[in-house]
Design a protein around this motif. Structure first.
Motif, short mmCIF file in Angstrom:
data_model
loop_
_atom_site.label_atom_id
_atom_site.label_comp_id
_atom_site.label_asym_id
_atom_site.label_seq_id
_atom_site.Cartn_x
_atom_site.Cartn_y
_atom_site.Cartn_z
N UNK A 32 11.33 14.99 -21.49
CA UNK A 32 10.31 15.94 -21.05
C UNK A 32 10.28 15.91 -19.53
N UNK A 33 10.05 17.06 -18.89
CA UNK A 33 10.02 17.11 -17.44
C UNK A 33 8.96 18.08 -16.97
N UNK A 34 8.21 17.70 -15.94
CA UNK A 34 7.22 18.59 -15.35
C UNK A 34 6.85 18.12 -13.95
N UNK A 35 6.07 18.95 -13.28
CA UNK A 35 5.61 18.62 -11.93
C UNK A 35 4.10 18.42 -11.97
N UNK A 36 3.64 17.40 -11.28
CA UNK A 36 2.24 17.03 -11.27
C UNK A 36 1.49 17.81 -10.19
N UNK A 37 0.33 18.33 -10.57
CA UNK A 37 -0.53 19.05 -9.63
C UNK A 37 -1.88 18.36 -9.57
N UNK A 38 -2.50 18.42 -8.40
CA UNK A 38 -3.78 17.73 -8.20
C UNK A 38 -4.83 18.69 -7.69
N UNK A 39 -6.09 18.35 -7.98
CA UNK A 39 -7.24 19.07 -7.47
C UNK A 39 -8.06 18.14 -6.60
N UNK A 40 -8.84 18.73 -5.72
CA UNK A 40 -9.73 17.98 -4.86
C UNK A 40 -10.76 17.24 -5.71
N UNK A 41 -10.95 15.96 -5.42
CA UNK A 41 -11.85 15.12 -6.21
C UNK A 41 -13.27 15.65 -6.22
N UNK A 42 -13.73 16.20 -5.12
CA UNK A 42 -15.10 16.72 -5.05
C UNK A 42 -15.28 17.92 -5.98
N UNK A 43 -14.21 18.72 -6.14
CA UNK A 43 -14.25 19.86 -7.06
C UNK A 43 -14.43 19.38 -8.50
N UNK A 44 -14.01 18.14 -8.75
CA UNK A 44 -14.09 17.57 -10.10
C UNK A 44 -15.36 16.76 -10.31
N UNK A 45 -16.26 16.80 -9.32
CA UNK A 45 -17.54 16.11 -9.46
C UNK A 45 -17.53 14.67 -8.98
N UNK A 46 -16.47 14.22 -8.34
CA UNK A 46 -16.43 12.86 -7.81
C UNK A 46 -17.02 12.87 -6.40
N UNK A 142 -11.21 21.30 -14.60
CA UNK A 142 -11.69 22.67 -14.38
C UNK A 142 -11.10 23.61 -15.41
N UNK A 143 -11.86 24.61 -15.80
CA UNK A 143 -11.37 25.60 -16.74
C UNK A 143 -10.33 26.45 -16.04
N UNK A 144 -9.19 26.64 -16.68
CA UNK A 144 -8.14 27.48 -16.10
C UNK A 144 -8.44 28.92 -16.45
N UNK A 145 -8.83 29.69 -15.47
CA UNK A 145 -9.24 31.07 -15.70
C UNK A 145 -8.10 32.06 -15.50
N UNK A 146 -6.92 31.62 -15.15
CA UNK A 146 -5.85 32.53 -14.79
C UNK A 146 -5.54 33.54 -15.89
N UNK A 147 -5.50 33.11 -17.13
CA UNK A 147 -5.15 34.01 -18.21
C UNK A 147 -6.38 34.51 -18.98
N UNK A 148 -7.55 34.43 -18.36
CA UNK A 148 -8.76 34.85 -19.01
C UNK A 148 -9.03 36.33 -18.72
N UNK A 149 -8.09 37.20 -19.17
CA UNK A 149 -8.23 38.63 -18.98
C UNK A 149 -7.45 39.35 -20.05
N UNK A 150 -7.74 40.66 -20.19
CA UNK A 150 -7.04 41.48 -21.17
C UNK A 150 -6.29 42.59 -20.44
N UNK A 151 -5.45 43.32 -21.17
CA UNK A 151 -4.74 44.44 -20.58
C UNK A 151 -5.73 45.49 -20.06
N UNK A 152 -6.81 45.70 -20.78
CA UNK A 152 -7.83 46.66 -20.34
C UNK A 152 -8.43 46.22 -19.00
N UNK A 153 -8.65 44.91 -18.84
CA UNK A 153 -9.17 44.40 -17.57
C UNK A 153 -8.20 44.70 -16.43
#
Length: 188
Positions: A32-46, A142-153
């Protein structure tokens, strides 16, 4: 969004580590192979500056077999949230091979996950292949909102922004075979 984030890597979200272990097991006997991504700790409530690994990016076209995984590096985005890589060793060996070391140049941390893919069947390494500490952090991802849309949107946004004059609402179409508009209409 803050332009300058602390570069200190605080750890990996427990849920992200669980995802990596499950994905590695599902890919077994291949790597298995992938790349790791990080978010700011404060955005995560730390209440601390730094970054937490929250996501794994799998590059389209990645191929793997029981002894290697190959990524089309031309498909890898230039991503400021990328902090390293992860891959599995189906043979269970939790140390980098010479081939692994040659790919460890970018990023802060590189994880190797090994069979049988239990909660302790992984190690973290720095760019030189030296073992390093990577804490497991309990945070709400965090909730990933990128694909939270429809063709109508998409169609409505294009019409509202005036970016595309070829989008026709379904009720305004003259016949049902008309394929104008939609997400891929800009390809014509």
């Amino acid at each position: 969004m803050r332009l300058f984030r602390s570069s200190e890597l605080l750890g990996i979200a427990r849920e992200t580590l669980e995802f990596v272990l499950e994905a590695s097991e599902e890919t077994h006997p291949n790597e298995y192979m992938g790349f790791l991504r990080a978010d700011d700790a404060r955005k995560l409530g730390l209440d601390r500056s730094g970054q937490v690994i929250t996501n794994v990016l799998v590059i389209p076209g990645t191929t793997s077999n029981p002894v290697s995984a190959t990524v089309k590096t031309s498909m890898k985005p230039n991503d400021v949230s990328s902090v390293g890589s992860v891959h599995s060793h189906p043979n269970g060996v939790l140390r980098p091979s010479d081939a692994d070391l040659s790919t460890f140049g970018q990023g802060k941390v590189h994880m190797i996950v090994g069979a049988p893919y239990g909660r302790d069947d992984w190690r973290a390494f720095d760019n030189q292949g030296e073992r390093t500490t990577l804490d497991v952090v309990d945070v709400d991802l965090p909730e990933d909102q990128f694909f939270d849309f429809t063709q109508s949107d998409i169609d409505a946004e294009l019409l509202a922004d005036g970016r595309h004059s070829g989008v026709v609402a379904p009720e305004d179409r003259e016949d049902d075979d008309d394929d104008r508009g939609g997400l891929f209409s800009w390809l014509r």
